[in-house]
Design a protein around this motif. Structure first.
Motif, PDB file in Angstrom:
ATOM      1  N   UNK A 174     -16.052   8.457  -3.377  1.00  0.00           N
ATOM      2  CA  UNK A 174     -14.809   8.874  -2.720  1.00  0.00           C
ATOM      3  C   UNK A 174     -13.671   9.261  -3.665  1.00  0.00           C
ATOM      4  N   UNK A 175     -13.631   8.709  -4.873  1.00  0.00           N
ATOM      5  CA  UNK A 175     -12.523   9.068  -5.772  1.00  0.00           C
ATOM      6  C   UNK A 175     -12.987   9.558  -7.136  1.00  0.00           C
ATOM      7  N   UNK A 176     -14.301   9.690  -7.322  1.00  0.00           N
ATOM      8  CA  UNK A 176     -14.791  10.190  -8.600  1.00  0.00           C
ATOM      9  C   UNK A 176     -14.955   9.075  -9.621  1.00  0.00           C
ATOM     10  N   UNK A 177     -15.254   9.474 -10.846  1.00  0.00           N
ATOM     11  CA  UNK A 177     -15.495   8.518 -11.924  1.00  0.00           C
ATOM     12  C   UNK A 177     -14.202   7.936 -12.454  1.00  0.00           C
ATOM     13  N   UNK A 178     -14.277   6.683 -12.930  1.00  0.00           N
ATOM     14  CA  UNK A 178     -13.188   6.145 -13.711  1.00  0.00           C
ATOM     15  C   UNK A 178     -13.270   6.742 -15.109  1.00  0.00           C
ATOM     16  N   UNK A 179     -12.276   6.519 -15.928  1.00  0.00           N
ATOM     17  CA  UNK A 179     -12.269   7.190 -17.229  1.00  0.00           C
ATOM     18  C   UNK A 179     -12.051   6.211 -18.373  1.00  0.00           C
ATOM     19  N   UNK A 180     -12.982   5.252 -18.570  1.00  0.00           N
ATOM     20  CA  UNK A 180     -12.811   4.304 -19.674  1.00  0.00           C
ATOM     21  C   UNK A 180     -12.879   4.962 -21.032  1.00  0.00           C
ATOM     22  N   UNK A 181     -13.677   6.015 -21.172  1.00  0.00           N
ATOM     23  CA  UNK A 181     -13.841   6.688 -22.458  1.00  0.00           C
ATOM     24  C   UNK A 181     -13.136   8.030 -22.504  1.00  0.00           C
ATOM     25  N   UNK A 182     -12.393   8.353 -21.448  1.00  0.00           N
ATOM     26  CA  UNK A 182     -11.658   9.614 -21.378  1.00  0.00           C
ATOM     27  C   UNK A 182     -12.518  10.816 -21.742  1.00  0.00           C
ATOM     28  N   UNK A 197       0.834  -1.207   0.000  1.00  0.00           N
ATOM     29  CA  UNK A 197       0.000   0.000   0.000  1.00  0.00           C
ATOM     30  C   UNK A 197       0.865   1.252   0.000  1.00  0.00           C
ATOM     31  N   UNK A 198       1.971   1.218   0.732  1.00  0.00           N
ATOM     32  CA  UNK A 198       2.867   2.380   0.768  1.00  0.00           C
ATOM     33  C   UNK A 198       3.550   2.591  -0.583  1.00  0.00           C
ATOM     34  N   UNK A 199       3.764   1.505  -1.324  1.00  0.00           N
ATOM     35  CA  UNK A 199       4.362   1.637  -2.652  1.00  0.00           C
ATOM     36  C   UNK A 199       3.347   2.140  -3.674  1.00  0.00           C
ATOM     37  N   UNK A 200       2.116   1.635  -3.606  1.00  0.00           N
ATOM     38  CA  UNK A 200       1.093   1.968  -4.596  1.00  0.00           C
ATOM     39  C   UNK A 200       0.458   3.339  -4.379  1.00  0.00           C
ATOM     40  N   UNK A 201       0.397   3.770  -3.101  1.00  0.00           N
ATOM     41  CA  UNK A 201      -0.219   5.059  -2.749  1.00  0.00           C
ATOM     42  C   UNK A 201      -1.614   5.207  -3.386  1.00  0.00           C
ATOM     43  N   UNK A 202      -2.549   4.338  -3.026  1.00  0.00           N
ATOM     44  CA  UNK A 202      -3.882   4.367  -3.646  1.00  0.00           C
ATOM     45  C   UNK A 202      -4.700   5.582  -3.221  1.00  0.00           C
ATOM     46  N   UNK A 203      -5.719   5.905  -4.034  1.00  0.00           N
ATOM     47  CA  UNK A 203      -6.662   6.977  -3.703  1.00  0.00           C
ATOM     48  C   UNK A 203      -7.782   6.470  -2.802  1.00  0.00           C
ATOM     49  N   UNK A 204      -7.981   5.139  -2.786  1.00  0.00           N
ATOM     50  CA  UNK A 204      -9.024   4.514  -1.971  1.00  0.00           C
ATOM     51  C   UNK A 204      -8.570   3.104  -1.609  1.00  0.00           C
ATOM     52  N   UNK A 205      -8.863   2.710  -0.356  1.00  0.00           N
ATOM     53  CA  UNK A 205      -8.511   1.372   0.106  1.00  0.00           C
ATOM     54  C   UNK A 205      -9.786   0.645   0.531  1.00  0.00           C
TER      55      UNK A 205
END
Length: 426
Positions: free
Chosen positions: A386-394, A309-317
């Protein structure tokens, strides 16, 4: 000490803590009821679920807040001292525990001599008053009190009996405003300025224009003006009766897309880590989130998860509760001790839908919880929250902005019902 508010009310709980001279934390969770009551003592009903923390030292209150981890309330109180901009210049202090980040930032302002001790005590007293107003208005919910070391350091302590007496009186007086004014969270807006000019002085009308904008709640006005909400409601009530001021309905935070979670950063793919020893859950989370434009990593070993987790630094766990070697509570508590993850949303995954599990999760610093089994739509709604939308279609920033504005504008103003106390002078 734990139970339901249908069995024992908040007033009695506070009295027991005071009589026992207890030190620790009280956590209260409502059952989808907003603050405020109507004339029949029934909670004013909305879909909003809320929770609160109250901190005690030897049976006296040190500090109280809701579990919203933003600093908006502190910023509102600082505005009356014209110090709200200084909050942006304050680094996150070690005292800013997960359950009391606002308190930690307040202490940082005191230590940096931005606030005086008298100003700090005034802010804490106001925060405690408004939190207890909410809690003492509750009729449905659950609570748990846990003995623990006192929140430290302390700036002030407040005796419970006089607080209860004063606030219970305010709650009784608040009922006279129903149904025109139902909640401190409602936002007044001027709808007939011509009529107001006939009944208000020019100075009072200027004050009204400044705050009654449809965006500022009654509670925020009370903070800015350094008044209690009852005083502000009394001042507004005649205007509401006349129909010159209307109140926007309450809107659930879940019903509105938040701009604070990377909404205008389409080039940054939100990163989510799922810690779960169950193969099915891990594969499902990875597949669903990847298909919807998120960067998802699933980890089965809870011990390895801490270093990864410390390496990846995620926006949500996302973290399962029941795991061997280290359970989710321990992982969450460890991560919260690090400044790198003090503000990162941590959502607990549990197969138990019990109140105690949710309380334990809150106590160790979890942001939210998700009960297993869950569906694709439940998972996506929580992650987007918590982290907003993903961007499959940018999508372009312009499209994102248009979508956000559409959400913001999708609010209906209720019809006016039917003069006159002046507003408090600022």
């Amino acid at each position: 000490m734990q139970g339901k508010l249908s069995e024992i009310d908040i007033r009695s709980i506070l009295q027991l803590i005071e009589l026992g001279q207890r030190t620790g934390e009280l956590f209260v969770e409502s059952y989808g009821s907003a603050i405020g009551t109507d004339g029949s003592d029934r909670p004013f009903k909305t879909s909003i679920e809320q929770s609160w923390f109250v901190f005690f030292l030897n049976g006296q209150i040190i500090y109280a807040s809701d579990s919203n981890h933003t600093l908006s309330r502190l910023r509102d109180h600082l505005k009356r001292f014209k110090l709200d901009d200084r909050l942006n210049q304050t680094s996150v202090p070690a005292i800013a525990t997960t359950n009391a980040p606002e308190y930690g930032h307040l202490w940082a302002l005191l230590e940096n001599h931005v606030l005086t001790p008298a100003q700090g005590r005034s802010i804490i007293q106001s925060m405690v008053h408004e939190t207890l107003f909410d809690l003492l208005s509750l009729h449905q919910g659950s609570f748990i009190f846990e003995t623990s070391p006192a929140l430290s350091p302390q700036l002030t302590t407040l005796e419970i009996p006089p607080l209860i007496a004063k606030i219970m009186k305010q709650i009784q007086e608040w009922k006279q405003f129903h149904p025109l004014i139902q909640s401190p969270s409602q936002c007044p807006i001027i709808t007939d300025e011509v009529q107001l000019k006939e009944t208000l002085t020019a100075n009072t009308l200027r004050t009204l224009r400044r705050w009654v904008d449809g965006k500022t709640s009654i509670r925020q006005m009370a903070r800015y003006l350094n008044r209690d909400i009852l005083t502000v409601a009394k001042a507004l009530y005649p205007c509401v009766q006349q129909g010159a001021v209307q109140l926007l309905p309450l809107v659930s935070p879940e019903g509105k897309r938040k701009q604070s979670f990377g909404l205008f950063q389409p080039d940054k793919i939100p990163r989510v880590v799922c810690i779960d020893d169950g193969t099915t859950i891990r594969k499902a989370v990875e597949y669903i989130l990847s298909q919807h434009g998120y960067e998802a990593t699933a980890i089965s070993n809870p011990l390895k998860a801490l270093s990864l987790v410390f390496q990846l630094k995620p926006d949500l766990i996302l973290c399962d509760i029941a795991m061997p070697e280290l359970d989710g509570y321990e992982i969450c508590a460890m991560l919260r001790k690090s400044t790198a993850f003090r503000q990162t949303p941590i959502v607990m995954l549990t197969g138990k839908d019990g109140f105690i599990d949710r309380v334990k999760a809150r106590m160790v610093g979890a942001t939210d919880y998700l009960t297993k089994p869950f569906g694709e739509s439940e998972l996506l709604m929580l992650v987007e929250k918590y982290v907003g939308l993903g961007y499959p279609d940018r999508p372009t920033p312009g499209k994102l902005l248009a979508d956000a504005l559409q959400d913001e504008l999708d609010i209906n103003i209720p019809e006016a019902t039917s003069a006159s106390l002046p507003l408090p002078r600022y």
